[in-house]
Enzyme design. Structure first.
Site, short mmCIF file in Angstrom:
data_model
loop_
_atom_site.label_atom_id
_atom_site.label_comp_id
_atom_site.label_asym_id
_atom_site.label_seq_id
_atom_site.Cartn_x
_atom_site.Cartn_y
_atom_site.Cartn_z
N CYS A 76 0.86 -1.36 -0.04
CA CYS A 76 -0.13 -0.17 -0.06
C CYS A 76 0.97 1.37 0.17
O CYS A 76 1.60 1.44 0.87
CB CYS A 76 -0.90 -0.06 1.22
SG CYS A 76 -1.65 1.59 1.59
N GLY A 77 0.68 2.22 -0.89
CA GLY A 77 1.37 3.35 -1.12
C GLY A 77 1.20 4.21 0.10
O GLY A 77 2.10 5.03 0.69
N HIS A 78 0.21 4.46 0.54
CA HIS A 78 -0.40 5.41 1.60
C HIS A 78 0.26 4.94 3.02
O HIS A 78 0.89 5.46 3.75
CB HIS A 78 -1.80 5.57 1.93
CG HIS A 78 -2.34 6.34 0.79
ND1 HIS A 78 -2.10 7.66 0.59
CD2 HIS A 78 -3.33 5.91 -0.22
CE1 HIS A 78 -2.97 8.04 -0.53
NE2 HIS A 78 -3.52 6.82 -0.94
N CYS A 79 0.43 3.59 3.01
CA CYS A 79 0.90 2.73 4.24
C CYS A 79 2.50 3.15 4.25
O CYS A 79 3.20 3.45 5.35
CB CYS A 79 0.66 1.45 4.04
SG CYS A 79 -0.98 0.90 4.16
#
Length: 192
Positions: A76-79
């Site tokens: 996950c990019g936001h993670c």
């Protein structure tokens, strides 16, 4: 030697049996217990990876009563963007709020238990209760949240002037109680 080996023949197979001496087992057990003891009972200054096996122990630790928990997936990019922010705030909030991370691709039962539907899901834990964290995900917002949540609910101030400066000018609502037995009050009238 603490390690003794015996080789037995059963038919055509050789089976090796290794035995550790009692002294080696005790040393190994003490080392494991010591590592665990250094984690529990002390404020955390780094993000703690939480698993199904250690989750309850960490959250029950009285030295870390307030937790910010990130439920994430490694892809996950936001993670990935939130990870360095949490790494930055964890040392600053040591003793106030611990930070933990749960990999939902591995710890599926934990993520299901907490109804994780998107990544990252951020929750906080205090006094046996889990709540969704809806504030900013930048370092300043998280630090401010941790400091407010870990501060004392009741503050004793020596006079009204200090109460106004510390509380009334900073909080939307504050309750003031005057107790003449605690100390003197410079200004007993309450001017808003």
């Amino acid at each position: 030697s603490p390690l003794s080996s015996k080789v037995h023949k059963e038919g055509q197979q050789k089976i090796m049996i290794s035995r550790l001496s009692t002294r080696t087992v005790l040393i190994a057990a003490a080392a494991f217990a010591g590592a665990r003891a250094t984690e529990i009972g002390k404020p955390h200054s780094a993000v703690i990876p939480l698993t199904t096996k250690n989750f309850d122990d960490y959250l029950a630790d009285p030295a870390n009563g307030l937790w910010l928990l990130k439920f994430y997936a490694p892809w996950c990019g936001h993670c990935k963007s939130l990870a360095p922010v949490l790494d930055k705030v964890a040392p600053h909030l040591a003793g106030k709020m611990a930070v933990g991370k749960i990999d939902c691709t591995v710890e599926k039962s934990l993520c299901k238990k907490f109804n994780v539907r998107g990544y990252p899901t951020v929750k906080y834990y205090r006094d046996g209760t889990f709540e969704d964290y809806h504030l900013g995900r930048d370092a300043d917002s998280i630090i401010s949240f941790g400091e407010k949540m870990s501060s004392r609910a009741v503050q004793i101030v020596p006079n009204y002037k200090e109460a106004k400066q510390k509380l009334l000018n900073k909080l939307p609502v504050a309750f003031l109680v005057y107790d003449p037995d605690v100390g003197s009050v410079e200004n007993s009238s309450i001017d808003a």
